[in-house]
Scaffold this motif. Structure first.
Motif, PDB file in Angstrom:
ATOM      1  N   ASP A 584      22.937  57.836  32.414  1.00 17.28           N
ATOM      2  CA  ASP A 584      22.906  56.930  31.360  1.00 17.28           C
ATOM      3  C   ASP A 584      22.016  55.901  31.323  1.00 17.28           C
ATOM      4  N   LEU A 585      21.799  55.068  30.351  1.00 21.42           N
ATOM      5  CA  LEU A 585      20.746  54.070  30.456  1.00 21.42           C
ATOM      6  C   LEU A 585      21.317  52.970  31.044  1.00 21.42           C
ATOM      7  N   ALA A 586      22.643  52.494  31.193  1.00 17.78           N
ATOM      8  CA  ALA A 586      23.222  51.589  32.012  1.00 17.78           C
ATOM      9  C   ALA A 586      22.828  51.829  33.326  1.00 17.78           C
ATOM     10  N   SER A 587      22.829  52.876  33.769  1.00 15.00           N
ATOM     11  CA  SER A 587      22.701  53.416  35.285  1.00 15.00           C
ATOM     12  C   SER A 587      21.301  52.780  35.693  1.00 15.00           C
ATOM     13  N   THR A 588      20.267  53.216  34.664  1.00 20.47           N
ATOM     14  CA  THR A 588      18.820  52.964  34.956  1.00 20.47           C
ATOM     15  C   THR A 588      18.670  51.391  34.894  1.00 20.47           C
ATOM     16  N   ASP A 594      18.417  46.252  40.655  1.00 12.45           N
ATOM     17  CA  ASP A 594      18.785  46.049  42.155  1.00 12.45           C
ATOM     18  C   ASP A 594      18.552  47.450  42.723  1.00 12.45           C
ATOM     19  N   PRO A 595      16.991  47.633  42.909  1.00 13.88           N
ATOM     20  CA  PRO A 595      16.346  48.719  43.485  1.00 13.88           C
ATOM     21  C   PRO A 595      16.789  49.044  44.891  1.00 13.88           C
ATOM     22  N   LYS A 596      16.655  50.135  45.556  1.00 10.82           N
ATOM     23  CA  LYS A 596      16.674  50.565  46.792  1.00 10.82           C
ATOM     24  C   LYS A 596      14.987  50.605  47.246  1.00 10.82           C
ATOM     25  N   PRO A 597      14.583  50.091  48.518  1.00 15.07           N
ATOM     26  CA  PRO A 597      13.449  50.045  49.087  1.00 15.07           C
ATOM     27  C   PRO A 597      12.823  51.411  49.051  1.00 15.07           C
TER      28      PRO A 597
END
Length: 624
Positions: A584-588, A594-597
């Motif tokens: 879903d959009l919220a997860s994106t 807060d991304p992963k390297p």
């Protein structure tokens, strides 16, 4: 009455004479050696050296910021800086600016609106000649602007974005001609370099960097049909020998990057310096650094040309393989080959399980190459120290879609090097290990100092002879573009690009800005920033409102496309195509924040709530 009028005329004539004298002095000062920086590497032969002497190892610590100006929102900023008649010209993927070289005041700004979807947001720079500014675009156009006003003079379609082609190289302009290449090796293009009439934009000649049919070098593609998508993009800058009329073109990697079996042979003219007749485009000779490459060891940085004391003419270049190589232009033989970063290659090729290679796909020497220090006789080069895990995979061509024929993943930290070597023998004289990669321009001077910067956002000033670091200062953003020096009214200035978001963003980030420094600055231009903080401020503020997919597309093209590609599927294990059907959009939105390297964290310093919503919505609705 007549006597009074005569006095008025004499006074007027005197004032006009004084004005003419003042203008003449200004023109004369601008014409002094070192007063300007008229080409990507200052000189067309690639000798990136300044004869200015005011800044020395003894006083370099007194350098201070005069002014800075942000020229674009979050995007890559790899471009060189050109200085002509007291004006700095530079650009990002869409913006082209002319700035006052002492105050940062914007003379004009031109925003390019793409005709088609862009393939790459990056640009290595522009060229200035006879009152015109020339640059390429992400949708494979070459444009000319009026250097005084920024008005568009002409635009030429030189490539096809539908086939993955873009024009991110820095053009070279000389004697009424503009030389430009086509980039996009990872998209399976067939590379080429062209010459255009500077007045009209009309094409004068072209040379295919991937030969086919009866073209010289076609026999090195043992599976001839693979040459049609063989890569060989031109994405850095070029060098010219005005005495011989030879154009030296660094050529990129073959496609698919990892899969040699798909394209058996040595794959000319990939990973080569190709030497052409600048007036006709005829092939004169070439040197291939890495035949049958599978490690993305292409060439992008412009070569350096010089003559030694024993009258030997050298061609010197550096590539992503991590070596500085000198070739004798008469014998065509290698004179020396010196590593300038960590070298740990796996020559057998990739495997499904993965092999570790260093410097890897974003390592070695990138788009700024060796600088010849005429004071010490050293070649000084910045480099990237990074390793990658490389896994073999399937090679599948699709127009405009990027593919490596496998996967690549960074392994361990990314640092950098600055190395000085003897320009005759290649022996190392000194090294400096930087905390982050060094991809910015390297500029030695007659004052005995060398300027450069790293992706941690540090301006670095060295004693050119000893390698001692005499000054280091945070500048508020990664340094990935030009570093130049020039003189105005008898005072030496240093200007550089700061702030960068791209696939090479291994350190600090920041918004694209031009920073000007000088010794003991007395004032700053009105509205300019006094620290690096302003360079890291978000482009806009406020909480998110209604999603704007159009703005999301622009952000994706400026920030995301370099790593993820036009279709979102360039990274095999992080495909964005069809993401809306998988989460879903919220997860994106949460992941972007807060991304992963190795994905850089852009929120909240460079992207705000609205930016994140817009780009996430674009990914969900458009990348299907």
């Amino acid at each position: 009455m007549h006597h009074t009028m005569r006095i008025v005329k004499l006074i007027t004539a005197g004032l006009l004479a004084c004005g003419s004298l003042t203008a003449s002095i200004a023109i004369a000062q601008a014409s002094l050696p070192g007063a300007q920086w008229p080409a990507y590497n200052n000189r067309l032969d690639g000798v990136r050296y300044s004869p200015l002497k005011e800044i020395t190892p003894e006083n370099a610590s007194q350098l201070g910021e005069v002014c800075r100006v942000q020229i674009d929102g979050p995007t890559s900023f790899h471009a060189g800086l050109i200085v002509v008649d007291g004006v700095i010209y530079t650009n990002t993927g869409r913006e082209t600016v002319a700035l006052d070289a002492t105050t940062c005041a914007i003379r004009w700004k031109h925003t390019y609106v793409p005709d088609e979807e862009i393939v790459s947001p990056s640009s290595r720079g522009l060229a200035v000649l006879d009152g015109r500014v020339f640059r390429g675009t992400g949708d494979a156009r070459l444009i000319a602007l009026d250097a005084a006003t920024g008005r568009l003079l002409w635009k030429n379609v030189i490539g096809s974005p539908r086939l993955g082609e873009s024009a991110g190289a820095a053009p070279l302009a000389w004697q009424g001609m503009v030389f430009m290449g086509i980039a996009g090796s990872e998209h399976g293009i067939r590379g080429r370099v062209m010459a255009y009439d500077a007045q009209t934009g009309r094409e004068l000649w072209r040379f295919n960097t991937i030969p086919m049919g009866d073209e010289p070098g076609a026999e090195t593609w043992l599976r001839p049909e693979s040459a049609k998508t063989g890569g060989g993009g031109v994405w850095g800058a070029m060098t010219l020998d005005v005495t011989t009329g030879e154009l030296f073109v660094p050529v990129g990697n073959p496609w698919p990057d990892l899969d040699r079996a798909y394209r058996p042979g040595t794959n000319l003219f990939t990973n080569s310096v190709v030497v052409l007749d600048a007036r006709t485009g005829a092939l004169k000779w070439w040197h291939q650094s890495v035949p049958a490459d599978w490690q993305d060891f292409d060439l992008a940085a412009p070569p350096v040309l010089y003559r030694t004391a024993d009258v030997r003419d050298y061609l010197v270049f550096a590539g992503k393989d991590g070596y500085v190589t000198a070739v004798d232009r008469d014998t065509r033989k290698v004179v020396f080959r010196t590593p300038v970063t960590r070298i740990e290659n796996a020559p057998a090729g990739p495997t499904p399980e993965g092999v570790r290679i260093c410097p890897g796909f974003a390592g070695g020497v990138e788009w700024n190459g060796p600088a010849l220090d005429l004071l010490t006789g050293s070649l000084i080069t910045g480099a990237v120290d990074i390793c990658f895990i490389v896994k073999s995979g399937e090679s599948k061509y699709a127009p405009s879609e990027a593919s490596f024929g496998g996967t690549v993943e960074p392994d361990g930290p990314a640092t950098g090097w600055v190395t000085a070597i003897d320009s005759v023998t290649g022996e190392v004289r000194w090294r400096y290990h930087a905390e982050k990669p060094v991809v910015a321009g390297v500029t030695p001077t007659a004052g005995g100092v060398t300027f450069t910067g790293d992706l941690a956002g540090n301006l670095l000033v060295f004693n050119s002879r000893t390698g001692a670091l005499v000054h280091k200062v945070r500048v508020g953003g990664a340094m990935a573009g030009g570093v130049v020096t020039y003189e105005v009214a008898g005072k030496q200035y240093v200007a550089f690009a700061a702030g960068n978001i791209s696939r090479n963003a291994f350190g600090d980030l920041g918004l694209p800005s031009v920073v000007i420094m000088t010794l003991n600055p007395e004032r700053r231009a009105a509205g300019s920033s006094s620290s690096g903080a302003a360079a890291n401020a978000p482009a806009t503020g406020g909480t998110a409102g209604k999603a704007n997919p159009a703005n999301g597309r622009r952000l994706y093209e400026q920030v995301c496309i370099a790593c993820h590609g036009p279709d979102g599927n360039m990274i095999a294990d992080r495909r964005l195509g069809g993401l809306g059907a998988r989460q879903d959009l919220a997860s994106t939105i949460a992941y972007i924040k807060d991304p992963k390297p190795p994905m850089p964290k852009l929120y909240p310093d460079l992207l705000d709530e609205q930016h994140v919503l817009d780009v996430a919505t674009f990914i969900h609705e458009e990348l299907r």
